[in-house]
Design a protein around this motif. Structure first.
Motif, PDB file in Angstrom:
ATOM      1  N   GLN A 244      15.391 -26.555 -42.360  1.00 20.45           N
ATOM      2  CA  GLN A 244      16.156 -25.499 -43.037  1.00 20.45           C
ATOM      3  C   GLN A 244      16.715 -24.485 -42.045  1.00 20.45           C
ATOM      4  N   LEU A 245      15.884 -24.058 -41.105  1.00 22.83           N
ATOM      5  CA  LEU A 245      16.274 -22.996 -40.176  1.00 22.83           C
ATOM      6  C   LEU A 245      16.372 -23.474 -38.735  1.00 22.83           C
ATOM      7  N   SER A 246      15.790 -24.631 -38.447  1.00 24.04           N
ATOM      8  CA  SER A 246      15.804 -25.174 -37.089  1.00 24.04           C
ATOM      9  C   SER A 246      15.459 -26.661 -37.183  1.00 24.04           C
ATOM     10  N   ASP A 247      15.656 -27.372 -36.104  1.00 17.91           N
ATOM     11  CA  ASP A 247      15.393 -28.805 -36.084  1.00 17.91           C
ATOM     12  C   ASP A 247      13.991 -29.059 -35.544  1.00 17.91           C
ATOM     13  N   GLN A 248      13.032 -29.191 -36.446  1.00 12.97           N
ATOM     14  CA  GLN A 248      11.639 -29.466 -36.078  1.00 12.97           C
ATOM     15  C   GLN A 248      11.300 -30.950 -36.179  1.00 12.97           C
ATOM     16  N   LYS A 249      12.290 -31.791 -36.531  1.00  6.86           N
ATOM     17  CA  LYS A 249      12.084 -33.229 -36.747  1.00  6.86           C
ATOM     18  C   LYS A 249      11.163 -33.496 -37.939  1.00  6.86           C
ATOM     19  N   GLY A 250      11.141 -32.542 -38.858  1.00  2.76           N
ATOM     20  CA  GLY A 250      10.334 -32.732 -40.063  1.00  2.76           C
ATOM     21  C   GLY A 250      10.833 -33.868 -40.932  1.00  2.76           C
ATOM     22  N   ALA A 251      12.147 -34.058 -40.970  1.00  3.98           N
ATOM     23  CA  ALA A 251      12.691 -35.136 -41.794  1.00  3.98           C
ATOM     24  C   ALA A 251      12.222 -36.497 -41.285  1.00  3.98           C
ATOM     25  N   LEU A 252      12.101 -36.642 -39.977  1.00  5.06           N
ATOM     26  CA  LEU A 252      11.610 -37.902 -39.420  1.00  5.06           C
ATOM     27  C   LEU A 252      10.127 -38.095 -39.720  1.00  5.06           C
ATOM     28  N   LEU A 253       9.371 -37.006 -39.721  1.00  2.00           N
ATOM     29  CA  LEU A 253       7.975 -37.081 -40.138  1.00  2.00           C
ATOM     30  C   LEU A 253       7.889 -37.533 -41.596  1.00  2.00           C
ATOM     31  N   ALA A 254       8.723 -36.935 -42.436  1.00  2.00           N
ATOM     32  CA  ALA A 254       8.742 -37.326 -43.846  1.00  2.00           C
ATOM     33  C   ALA A 254       9.080 -38.804 -43.984  1.00  2.00           C
ATOM     34  N   ALA A 255      10.049 -39.255 -43.212  1.00  2.00           N
ATOM     35  CA  ALA A 255      10.450 -40.659 -43.285  1.00  2.00           C
ATOM     36  C   ALA A 255       9.302 -41.585 -42.882  1.00  2.00           C
ATOM     37  N   ARG A 256       8.539 -41.201 -41.864  1.00  2.00           N
ATOM     38  CA  ARG A 256       7.414 -42.047 -41.421  1.00  2.00           C
ATOM     39  C   ARG A 256       6.374 -42.215 -42.520  1.00  2.00           C
ATOM     40  N   TYR A 257       6.280 -41.235 -43.402  1.00  2.00           N
ATOM     41  CA  TYR A 257       5.327 -41.301 -44.509  1.00  2.00           C
ATOM     42  C   TYR A 257       5.987 -41.749 -45.816  1.00  2.00           C
TER      43      TYR A 257
END
Length: 404
Positions: A244-257
């Motif tokens: 939302q505010l920065s690129d923490q690669k959270g979406a890729l973490l979500a994808a892995r799960y």
């Protein structure tokens, strides 16, 4: 004897995946039995077995799947109107959060509110959504930040379902912010509140999914992953506030799960979309927060389209970054701010939103076997639902095929 209900004199927008132009059917009709659609199509092709059904004409109106708000923080105490003033004077969301405002200020108001007060306040917001044809609402915890207060929020959410004709999906979002009593100790908060509380809430039947806020003002990917592992051990699906505010690669973490969804995504890198898409995770866009926070970086819409990612739209109804309880307004904003077409916006609040909640095939489409959760509109074309700002063209809702 099971009663069949038959509806005619309408235009249907089926919103089926892969069917162009909203899946529009003119001079249409549909039949319902036991709360599910058993037939839908052109009136001229009406099945013989529906000839003696209880019939209702809809006056040429538009019928769509009932709308779905797949990302809300609907249960909370108080409001943050003063922070709205601060932002207008130039303060950023991060500055307000770091100075003791933001989510933590709502935590104080939510902890001190009684159960009945939370129900009363939340019902006002829920009723606003229902007046716009909404049949399913996801509600997150995240403003209690103690085990008991987080569970109390979800009990309120579950109670709302007993008061209105709506399906409530509840999400454990204890990993939303770090409360003052855990300041500087986010790992301890995860280990002592977010993870063990999840187990207790799941045992009480309060949790449909698990979420977290992966951001530089909240939790790291490593901390969120501990919550995701706990969710996986309980057989619960996950989703994530990501990028939302920065690129923490959270979406890729979500994808892995294999997450149901990753939400916000303004800072999702174009180069990460292909890997994200491979997981089949839904991208939930939240234009209300984008508007309220005066953000300027758009989610990678073209890349999401190119890789065939399902895009859902939601209000993100909350007291700070998205004080909106209008799914139709969110749809309009998705078009004007994020360049979605009205058809994409309606799909985002029906079929794709259902997928984001694990309800595909049950809600979000007018199809044989789907639940007869439908919206009847005083509108001639589905584009009007994203076009009008203010007011609702809803004529009525059909819940289980019965007018509400």
């Amino acid at each position: 004897m099971t009663q069949t209900r038959f509806f005619s004199d309408c235009t249907l927008a089926s919103m089926k995946k892969g069917v162009p132009d909203y899946g529009l059917v003119s001079d249409a009709a549909f039949a319902v039995r036991n709360g599910r659609i058993i037939w839908a199509g052109e009136l001229a092709h009406r099945p013989p077995e529906t000839r003696h059904a209880t019939a209702e004409r809809l006056g040429g109106r538009l019928v769509t799947p009932a709308l779905i708000d797949c990302h809300t923080h609907l249960v909370f105490g108080g409001n943050r109107a003063r922070e709205f003033e601060q932002r207008l004077r130039g303060a950023s969301y991060e500055e307000i959060a770091r100075s003791g405002g933001g989510i933590v200020s709502t935590v104080t108001a939510t902890r001190t509110a009684t159960f009945d007060a939370l129900v009363e306040q939340s019902l006002r917001r829920l009723d606003a959504l229902l007046r716009e044809g909404v049949a399913v609402v996801e509600i997150k915890s995240g403003y209690g930040l103690t085990i008991e207060d987080e569970m109390r929020m979800l009990r309120v959410a579950r109670h709302l379902e007993t008061l209105r004709p709506v399906k409530i999906m509840t999400t454990w979002l204890a990993a939303h912010a770090i409360p003052v009593e855990y300041a500087g100790r986010p790992d301890a908060y995860i280990d002592e509140i977010a993870v063990p509380g999840l187990g207790q809430a799941a045992a009480e039947g309060l949790v449909d999914a698990v979420d977290g806020f992966c951001e530089n003002i909240a939790f790291t990917p490593a901390q969120i992953e501990r919550v995701f592992k706990a969710a996986s051990s309980l057989g619960l699906p996950v989703k994530l506030h990501a990028e939302q505010l920065s690129d923490q690669k959270g979406a890729l973490l979500a994808a892995r799960y294999s997450a149901l969804s990753a939400d916000h995504l303004e800072y999702l890198a174009d180069t990460d979309v292909e890997a994200f898409a491979a997981a089949g995770t839904v991208a939930v866009l939240l234009p209300g927060a984008f508007y309220t926070l005066k953000e300027t970086r758009l989610p990678p819409i073209d890349a999401l389209r190119h890789h065939g990612v399902d895009i859902a739209i939601a209000t993100d109804c909350n007291p700070g970054s998205s004080p909106i309880s209008s799914i139709l307004t969110a749809m309009n904003m998705a078009c004007t701010e994020f360049t979605l077409t009205p058809e994409e916006a309606l799909a985002g609040a029906t079929r794709c939103a259902a997928r984001a909640l694990g309800l595909a095939g049950e809600y979000g489409e007018i199809a044989v076997g789907a639940r007869a959760e439908l919206a009847v509109w005083d509108a001639g074309h589905p584009s009007e639902l994203s076009y009008w700002m203010g007011g609702s063209p809803l004529y009525k809702r059909l819940s289980h095929g019965i007018s509400t």
